[in-house]
Design a protein around this motif. Sequence first.
Motif, PDB file in Angstrom:
ATOM      1  N   ASP A 268       0.815  -1.225   0.000  1.00  0.00           N
ATOM      2  CA  ASP A 268       0.000   0.000   0.000  1.00  0.00           C
ATOM      3  C   ASP A 268       0.847   1.272   0.000  1.00  0.00           C
ATOM      4  O   ASP A 268       0.475   2.278  -0.610  1.00  0.00           O
ATOM      5  CB  ASP A 268      -0.973   0.000   1.184  1.00  0.00           C
ATOM      6  N   GLN A 269       2.013   1.250   0.653  1.00  0.00           N
ATOM      7  CA  GLN A 269       2.825   2.466   0.730  1.00  0.00           C
ATOM      8  C   GLN A 269       3.477   2.808  -0.621  1.00  0.00           C
ATOM      9  O   GLN A 269       3.627   3.975  -0.968  1.00  0.00           O
ATOM     10  CB  GLN A 269       3.916   2.334   1.806  1.00  0.00           C
TER      11      GLN A 269
ATOM     12  N   LYS B  38       0.545   4.347  -2.491  1.00  0.00           N
ATOM     13  CA  LYS B  38       0.198   5.666  -1.955  1.00  0.00           C
ATOM     14  C   LYS B  38       1.174   6.734  -2.461  1.00  0.00           C
ATOM     15  O   LYS B  38       0.784   7.826  -2.883  1.00  0.00           O
ATOM     16  CB  LYS B  38       0.242   5.587  -0.417  1.00  0.00           C
TER      17      LYS B  38
END
Length: 417
Positions: A125-126, A129
Motif C-alpha cells: 500500500d505504501q 500511496k
Amino acid sequence: MDKLAIDGGAALNGTVEISGAKNAALPILTAALLTAEPLIVDNVPHLRDVSTMLNLLMQMGVSASLDEHGSVALNAATITSPVASYELVKTMRASVLVLGPLIARLGEARVSLPGGCAIGLRPVDQHLKGLQAMGATIVMEDGYMIARAKRLRGARICLDLVTVTGTENLMMAATLADGITYIENAAREPEVVDLAHCLQAMGAKISGAGSDVITVEGVGELHGARYRVMPDRIETGTFLVAVAAAGGDVCLNGVRPDTLDAVLEKLRETGVQIEAGGDWLQIKASGETQAIQLRTAPYPAFPTDMQAQFMAMMCKAQGASRVVETIFENRYMHVQELQRLGADIAVEGNTALIKGVPQLRGATVMATDLRASASLVIAGLMASGTTTVERIYHLDRGYERIEEKLSRLGARIRRLR
Ligand code: UD1
C-alpha cells in the motif's frame, strides 16, 4: 529437490569472501529500466533471485548478460512490455521494484501483486500511496496493479511505516518526475543508499539517502553508468553467527563493517571476539555463547533478516534469551524446526523465549523461508549427529554457494540432489 546434510560439531577456521548484496543488487538491476543507455553492474551475486530479476527484465525487452565475474550488462533502450507477470512475481516479492522505474520511464506499468517469502502479509500500500501522490492512477485488475501517469510530478510523501522496497520504488520513480519529491519516514537501510549512489552515477539528483528524508529533484532523463554493488551485510552476519555458534577463527573479506553495528554489538554480547578493519572482520569464538535479548527494527537497529540465525545460536547459549520481532508478523516458522533438533523455545505473539540447552541433536528439518533456512544450517553446525535440511531452494535464493564456502572453513556439509 536438493537437500543439505550437515554433520555437526566441526569448528570453522580460515577465510571467506563475502558476495555482493542481494538486496542492493535487485533494485539496482531494475534501475536499468530508467535509461535508454547501458547500465553495467559489478559484484552481482549468483543467486536464484538475481536470475529471476534478470528473467523479469528480459521479458520486458531489456537485454541482459551476466559474466562469470558477477558483472551484468543491461540495456533497456526499448521496453517492449511493461508487464511483470504473476509467474515471476509470485516467486520473488522484490519484483515489485520494477513498478517505480516503469511508470517513470514509460508512463505505464502492469505488475502482479507480489508473493515471495511466506513471512507475513507484506502489503504494498505504501508504494501505491506514494505513486498516487506523484499523480499516478492505479487500478487493480485480475491480481495485477495497473499504474498509469503521463509524467509523474514531484510530491511530498510521508510513509506510514518504514518500508525498504517502498522507499526504493519511490526514489526511482522520482528521479524522472517533474519537480522535487520529498520521501519522509524513508528507510535508512544501506541498500537504499547503495541504490541512491547508483542512480546518482546515472545522473539523478538525490540527497538525504541514509537519513529519514530523501529529496529527489527530477531530471529529464538518466544516462548509462557502471556501478559496483555493496557487500552483503546479511551474508556477512550469517557467517559471523555460524562461527559464533560452531566456534573457530575466521576472517571475512570484502565486507562493510560500518553497516553491521547492531549485529556486531549483539554478537559481542554473546562473548565472541570481533576485530574490524576497513573491509574485513575477524571473529574468534569458543563455541560457547551467553544468552542475549534482541528486538528487530528498521536500520540502524537490529535487522529482521538476522533474527532466525541469532535464534539458532541462542538455542545452545548459557541462560535464557528473548527475541522480539517487530517487522514481520509471521517470522517464527523456523521455531518448530529448531524444536525438532531439541531446542527449548516458547513463542507468544511476536516474542520468543529461548532457553539454552546443553546439546542439539541432528534430525531432518524443512526450510520455510530464506533466512529460516540459514538458521537451520547454523543449528546443524552446532548439533550432534547429522542434520538434513530439506527444501533448500529458499537458501539458493539468497546465499551464493553457502555449502562450498562453509566446507572450505571446515564444516562437514554436502548437497544431496
Ligand atoms: C526488504 C528486504 C527484506 C527485509 C525487509 C525488512 C529487499 C529485496 N528485501 O523487504 O529482505 O526482510 O526489507 O528489512 O530489500 N509494509 C506495509 N506496506 C507497504 C510496504 C511494507 O505495510 O507498502 C510492511 C510489511 O508488511 C512489513 C514492513 O512494512 O511488515 C516492512 O516491509 P518492507 O521494508 O517493505 O520489506 P521489503 O521491502 O519487502
